[in-house]
Design a protein around this motif. Structure first.
Motif, PDB file in Angstrom:
ATOM      1  N   THR A  22      -5.026   6.430  11.611  1.00  0.00           N
ATOM      2  CA  THR A  22      -3.767   6.829  10.964  1.00  0.00           C
ATOM      3  C   THR A  22      -3.469   8.314  11.172  1.00  0.00           C
ATOM      4  OG1 THR A  22      -4.994   7.127   8.886  1.00  0.00           O
ATOM      5  CG2 THR A  22      -3.872   5.018   9.217  1.00  0.00           C
ATOM      6  N   ALA A  27      -2.805   7.054   1.970  1.00  0.00           N
ATOM      7  CA  ALA A  27      -3.461   5.879   1.403  1.00  0.00           C
ATOM      8  C   ALA A  27      -4.873   5.725   1.959  1.00  0.00           C
ATOM      9  CB  ALA A  27      -2.629   4.629   1.685  1.00  0.00           C
ATOM     10  N   GLN A  48       1.155   4.115  -2.959  1.00  0.00           N
ATOM     11  CA  GLN A  48       0.907   5.528  -2.675  1.00  0.00           C
ATOM     12  C   GLN A  48       2.097   6.381  -3.085  1.00  0.00           C
ATOM     13  OE1 GLN A  48      -1.795   7.061  -1.689  1.00  0.00           O
ATOM     14  NE2 GLN A  48      -0.831   9.082  -1.497  1.00  0.00           N
ATOM     15  N   PHE A  49       3.308   5.914  -2.790  1.00  0.00           N
ATOM     16  CA  PHE A  49       4.520   6.658  -3.131  1.00  0.00           C
ATOM     17  C   PHE A  49       4.659   6.795  -4.646  1.00  0.00           C
ATOM     18  CE2 PHE A  49       9.096   6.878  -4.024  1.00  0.00           C
ATOM     19  CZ  PHE A  49       9.458   7.958  -3.250  1.00  0.00           C
ATOM     20  N   ASN A  88       6.535   6.982   6.727  1.00  0.00           N
ATOM     21  CA  ASN A  88       5.628   5.844   6.597  1.00  0.00           C
ATOM     22  C   ASN A  88       4.233   6.184   7.118  1.00  0.00           C
ATOM     23  OD1 ASN A  88       7.666   4.247   5.513  1.00  0.00           O
ATOM     24  ND2 ASN A  88       8.286   3.443   7.514  1.00  0.00           N
ATOM     25  N   ARG A  89       4.165   6.925   8.201  1.00  0.00           N
ATOM     26  CA  ARG A  89       2.858   7.327   8.741  1.00  0.00           C
ATOM     27  C   ARG A  89       2.138   8.245   7.745  1.00  0.00           C
ATOM     28  NH1 ARG A  89       3.804   3.645  11.430  1.00  0.00           N
ATOM     29  NH2 ARG A  89       4.078   3.507  13.689  1.00  0.00           N
ATOM     30  N   LEU A  93       2.495   8.204   4.450  1.00  0.00           N
ATOM     31  CA  LEU A  93       2.022   7.367   3.347  1.00  0.00           C
ATOM     32  C   LEU A  93       0.768   6.592   3.727  1.00  0.00           C
ATOM     33  CD1 LEU A  93       5.446   6.006   1.997  1.00  0.00           C
ATOM     34  CD2 LEU A  93       3.957   7.690   0.913  1.00  0.00           C
ATOM     35  N   ASP A  94       0.760   6.065   4.971  1.00  0.00           N
ATOM     36  CA  ASP A  94      -0.443   5.355   5.440  1.00  0.00           C
ATOM     37  C   ASP A  94      -1.642   6.299   5.487  1.00  0.00           C
ATOM     38  OD1 ASP A  94       1.113   3.114   5.712  1.00  0.00           O
ATOM     39  OD2 ASP A  94       1.418   3.352   7.871  1.00  0.00           O
ATOM     40  N   SER A 114       0.828  -1.206   0.000  1.00  0.00           N
ATOM     41  CA  SER A 114       0.000   0.000   0.000  1.00  0.00           C
ATOM     42  C   SER A 114       0.865   1.259   0.000  1.00  0.00           C
ATOM     43  CB  SER A 114      -0.924  -0.014   1.223  1.00  0.00           C
ATOM     44  OG  SER A 114      -1.659   1.189   1.320  1.00  0.00           O
ATOM     45  N   ARG A 115       1.940   1.265   0.796  1.00  0.00           N
ATOM     46  CA  ARG A 115       2.830   2.424   0.833  1.00  0.00           C
ATOM     47  C   ARG A 115       3.553   2.599  -0.492  1.00  0.00           C
ATOM     48  NH1 ARG A 115       5.520   0.995   6.736  1.00  0.00           N
ATOM     49  NH2 ARG A 115       3.762   1.701   8.030  1.00  0.00           N
TER      50      ARG A 115
END
Length: 412
Positions: free
Chosen positions: A228, A171, A21-22, A164-165, A167-168, A17-18
């Motif tokens: 999130t 998403a 999104q990236f 990472n947070r 990106l979550d 998922s990350r």
């Protein structure tokens, strides 16, 4: 084993998922949560601090230890947590060679004596260099290295977690947006009036069921978004506090920089004093060395006085050998004339004129033929034919004597 497989599958799903999104952000197909301007400034200042600290650290290591092989050796010892062996400095090695050469040539000879004096000064310079390197390494290099290997690693770790947070979070926003769009579409289809004359009225039932499913999906996406968002805000606060600590790092590095400058100042002051002392020793003994060499040569090469006729006496006048000042010595003739010429108080300025000079350093006269000097005073100087080029005749009022050129700044 079942738990580990589920966790692995969950981690793989989060990673996928990350990554999606990236990639979509890079392609401009997804929205990205932007940090506030103050936070971005903190990030930029932290990156700048890290980059310049690395450059200053590496170049200071080159300054203290120009030998790259020695730097690699010290790095390996440091990583192995072992004490770096003591290494002889270049000055100390040069002092050792000079001392051995003086013993070989004869410590009582003029050359041997000078080698011993210079060698001792080089040894003191090497010891001062060793103390400076040790002080700079502890007071300057170690704090910089501790920042890069400690605080900066912590900051980098928390920044990766924050990324990472984010990106979550983005998403989850994308999933919620898609779920709401699908829910609206299903609701529009469900609002249509059903045709009960159709042979397959089940399409209406399916649309109503799909609308309910998308409503549940929207609620689930909203719940995940709230979670999130909370994790992102918490991580952003942690990272912000660490980035604001860069100001304390600057204060600490400023203190270390002052200590480095103080150590370097003391080192160069010691070196200057050592060289000044050596210059005085060599300057005061130079005339004696050359004079002794000249007299020895005269006695060994001149014929006996009894076997020398008056014309031969005139021919036996020795050539001008550098001394301070140079005066021909005639074997068999009393030295009263030579001594009178050697007396600076009785010599006359040359016809070519004199010059002004400013004294650079204090100088203590070695004997009555020399003139003691005080720093920054002005004197009149001139040279006599045959004089050693390293010496001049100096006059101050009614005082007159030989002075070393290295202690003077000649003025036009």
């Amino acid at each position: 084993m079942d738990f580990n497989v589920k966790k692995l599958a969950s981690d793989a799903g989060v990673f996928f998922s990350r990554a999606m999104q990236f990639t979509e952000e890079k392609l401009g197909q997804a929205e990205k949560t932007e940090l506030d301007a103050h936070f971005e400034n903190l990030l930029a200042r932290a990156d700048s601090t890290k980059n310049w600290t690395e450059k200053i650290l590496r170049q200071t290591e080159v300054l203290l230890q120009p030998n790259p092989s020695a730097r690699v050796e010290e790095f390996l010892y440091e990583k192995l947590d072992r004490k770096v062996p003591s290494r002889v400095t270049n000055g100390e090695l040069l002092a050792q060679y000079m001392t051995e050469a003086a013993n070989d040539f004869g410590p009582g000879t003029p050359y041997g004596k000078t080698l011993i004096k210079v060698g001792e000064t080089q040894r003191r310079l090497g010891a001062a260099e060793r103390d400076f390197i040790h002080s700079a390494s502890i007071n300057f290099l170690t704090p910089l290295r501790n920042f890069l290997e400690g605080d900066w690693r912590t900051i980098s770790k928390e920044r990766r977690i924050l990324q990472n947070r984010r990106l979550d979070l983005d998403a989850c926003k994308a999933r919620l947006k898609k779920a709401k769009a699908a829910e609206a579409k299903a609701a529009c289809e469900g609002d249509a009036v059903p045709d009960f004359q159709e042979t397959r009225p089940r399409n209406y039932v399916l649309s109503a069921s799909a609308s309910a499913l998308w409503s549940d999906e929207v609620e689930k996406a909203e719940h995940e978004l709230r979670l999130t968002q909370t994790e992102f805000d918490r991580q952003a606060e942690v990272t912000r506090l660490l980035l604001e600590g860069i100001s304390s790092t600057h204060v600490n590095h400023l203190r270390c920089l002052h200590e480095f400058v103080e150590s370097q100042t003391n080192y160069y002051a010691q070196c200057y004093q050592y060289m000044l002392d050596l210059q005085k020793q060599l300057g005061s003994s130079k005339g004696e060395i050359f004079s002794g060499t000249f007299v020895g040569n005269a006695e060994s090469t001149s014929p006996p006085a009894a076997a020398t006729s008056p014309p031969a006496v005139a021919a036996a006048t020795l050539p001008a050998v550098p001394t301070i000042p140079v005066v021909p010595t005639i074997v068999g003739v009393p030295n009263t004339v030579a001594e009178s010429v050697l007396n600076p108080n009785e010599v006359k300025p040359p016809a070519s004129g004199t010059r002004k000079a400013r004294v650079l350093y204090d100088y203590e006269a070695a004997d009555s033929t020399e003139l003691a000097l005080l720093a920054d005073e002005m004197i009149t100087v001139y040279s006599l034919p045959g004089m050693d080029p390293d010496w001049l005749i100096g006059e101050r009022g009614n005082q007159k004597g030989k002075v070393p050129v290295t202690y003077l700044e000649l003025l036009s």
